[in-house]
Scaffold this motif. Structure first.
Motif, PDB file in Angstrom:
ATOM      1  N   LEU A  95       0.837  -1.195   0.000  1.00  0.00           N
ATOM      2  CA  LEU A  95       0.000   0.000   0.000  1.00  0.00           C
ATOM      3  C   LEU A  95       0.871   1.243   0.000  1.00  0.00           C
ATOM      4  O   LEU A  95       1.913   1.281   0.680  1.00  0.00           O
ATOM      5  CB  LEU A  95      -0.902   0.015   1.227  1.00  0.00           C
ATOM      6  N   VAL A  96       0.456   2.259  -0.735  1.00  0.00           N
ATOM      7  CA  VAL A  96       1.195   3.524  -0.765  1.00  0.00           C
ATOM      8  C   VAL A  96       1.172   4.137   0.635  1.00  0.00           C
ATOM      9  O   VAL A  96       0.107   4.510   1.151  1.00  0.00           O
ATOM     10  CB  VAL A  96       0.569   4.489  -1.791  1.00  0.00           C
ATOM     11  N   ARG A 144      -0.503   7.583   1.612  1.00  0.00           N
ATOM     12  CA  ARG A 144      -1.965   7.672   1.570  1.00  0.00           C
ATOM     13  C   ARG A 144      -2.612   7.082   2.821  1.00  0.00           C
ATOM     14  O   ARG A 144      -3.803   7.259   3.046  1.00  0.00           O
ATOM     15  CB  ARG A 144      -2.489   6.987   0.317  1.00  0.00           C
ATOM     16  N   TRP A 173      -7.622   0.673  -7.487  1.00  0.00           N
ATOM     17  CA  TRP A 173      -7.647   2.122  -7.418  1.00  0.00           C
ATOM     18  C   TRP A 173      -9.003   2.611  -6.920  1.00  0.00           C
ATOM     19  O   TRP A 173      -9.984   1.868  -6.904  1.00  0.00           O
ATOM     20  CB  TRP A 173      -7.324   2.730  -8.784  1.00  0.00           C
ATOM     21  N   ARG A 203      -6.288   6.706  -9.009  1.00  0.00           N
ATOM     22  CA  ARG A 203      -4.885   6.519  -8.622  1.00  0.00           C
ATOM     23  C   ARG A 203      -4.737   5.164  -7.936  1.00  0.00           C
ATOM     24  O   ARG A 203      -5.441   4.879  -6.958  1.00  0.00           O
ATOM     25  CB  ARG A 203      -4.437   7.625  -7.654  1.00  0.00           C
ATOM     26  N   PHE A 240      -3.640   2.460  -5.379  1.00  0.00           N
ATOM     27  CA  PHE A 240      -3.173   2.581  -3.992  1.00  0.00           C
ATOM     28  C   PHE A 240      -2.722   1.253  -3.401  1.00  0.00           C
ATOM     29  O   PHE A 240      -2.146   1.231  -2.317  1.00  0.00           O
ATOM     30  CB  PHE A 240      -4.241   3.203  -3.091  1.00  0.00           C
ATOM     31  N   GLU A 241      -2.973   0.127  -4.083  1.00  0.00           N
ATOM     32  CA  GLU A 241      -2.502  -1.152  -3.552  1.00  0.00           C
ATOM     33  C   GLU A 241      -2.138  -2.105  -4.689  1.00  0.00           C
ATOM     34  O   GLU A 241      -2.716  -2.054  -5.774  1.00  0.00           O
ATOM     35  CB  GLU A 241      -3.550  -1.816  -2.662  1.00  0.00           C
TER      36      GLU A 241
END
Length: 257
Positions: A164-165, A168, A230, A235, A237-238
């Protein structure tokens, strides 16, 4: 030369095993025995012990090598399971997991199965080039890495690795309970909404490390799923890499025009 049989009552008439019969009509003997074993499995029922190789060889009048080949295929297909020191037993039905934008936890609970997880890794690391490209972040940006063994009614069935980002999800490591649903945490704590995902499924063999963590034979075919998800902003994110035992899980989806 493998043992073969030109005729076999269970393999005629266009039944469910018809696809296993070559056009020339000669059925390998191990396959004919495999068909007979499927009938025996249905009679014995889930959890019952299979007769020994010697007993089966006498019953079907074939060599133990032929029995071993037929039983081996049924083990790989998840119809039978071997327990070291105990013998071979009739396996239960495969777990069916829907291919959907939902969590492993929610999918199993809908099927009346108790999900569970065992934490292996919980860390923050640099994304690197490949992961950074998938998540559209720089290679030096940080990602949260969560690796867990997946359980179904306390049986190990898979290994999941999620990235995960980190920017965020600030504080994720402090609020996330690895025994619970990650998606529930992302939804409830961070307001995440899943808008879409790209998913790819392939068959692989587990690495020695993966086989040890899942508790399976390294020669057993596995189902490997790659997913990038997303939200409404499009975007990513995982990224998730999920490895499942091919003998215990199957996946379903509904297709509409």
């Amino acid at each position: 030369m493998p043992e073969s049989s030109n005729t076999h009552p269970a393999a005629s008439g266009g039944g469910p095993v018809r696809d296993g019969i070559p056009e020339h009509g000669r059925i390998p003997r191990y396959y004919a025995v495999k068909v007979e074993l499927l009938g025996l499995i249905a009679e014995l029922g889930e959890g019952a012990a299979l007769p020994t190789e010697r007993e089966l060889g006498e019953r079907f009048d074939v060599s133990r090598a032929t029995i071993r080949q037929a039983v081996g295929e049924l083990v790989l297909e998840g119809r039978l399971s071997r327990r070291q020191g105990s013998g071979t037993f009739v396996a239960g039905p495969k777990l069916v997991q829907p291919l959907a934008l939902g969590s492993y936890t929610e999918g199993l609970r809908r099927a009346g199965i108790q999900p569970g997880r065992t934490l292996i890794t919980l860390e923050t690391v640099p994304a690197g080039a490949a992961l950074g490209a998938d998540l559209r972040i720089a290679r030096d940006d940080r990602v949260v890495h969560i690796e867990r063994v997946l359980l179904a009614d306390d049986e190990r069935v898979g290994l999941e690795s999620t990235y995960l980002v980190a920017d965020r999800f600030p504080g994720l490591l402090e609020v996330f309970d690895p025994a619970d649903s990650l998606y529930a945490c992302l939804r409830d704590r961070f307001g995440v909404r899943f808008e879409g995902a790209d998913e790819r499924v392939e068959t692989v063999l587990a690495t020695p490390r993966e086989a040890l963590l899942i508790g399976t034979n390294p020669a057993l075919p596995m189902l490997l799923m790659h997913r990038v998800s997303w939200g409404p902003d499009e975007r990513p994110f995982e990224r998730v890499r999920s490895l499942f035992r091919g003998d215990r899980l199957s996946f379903s989806t509904r297709l509409t025009p």
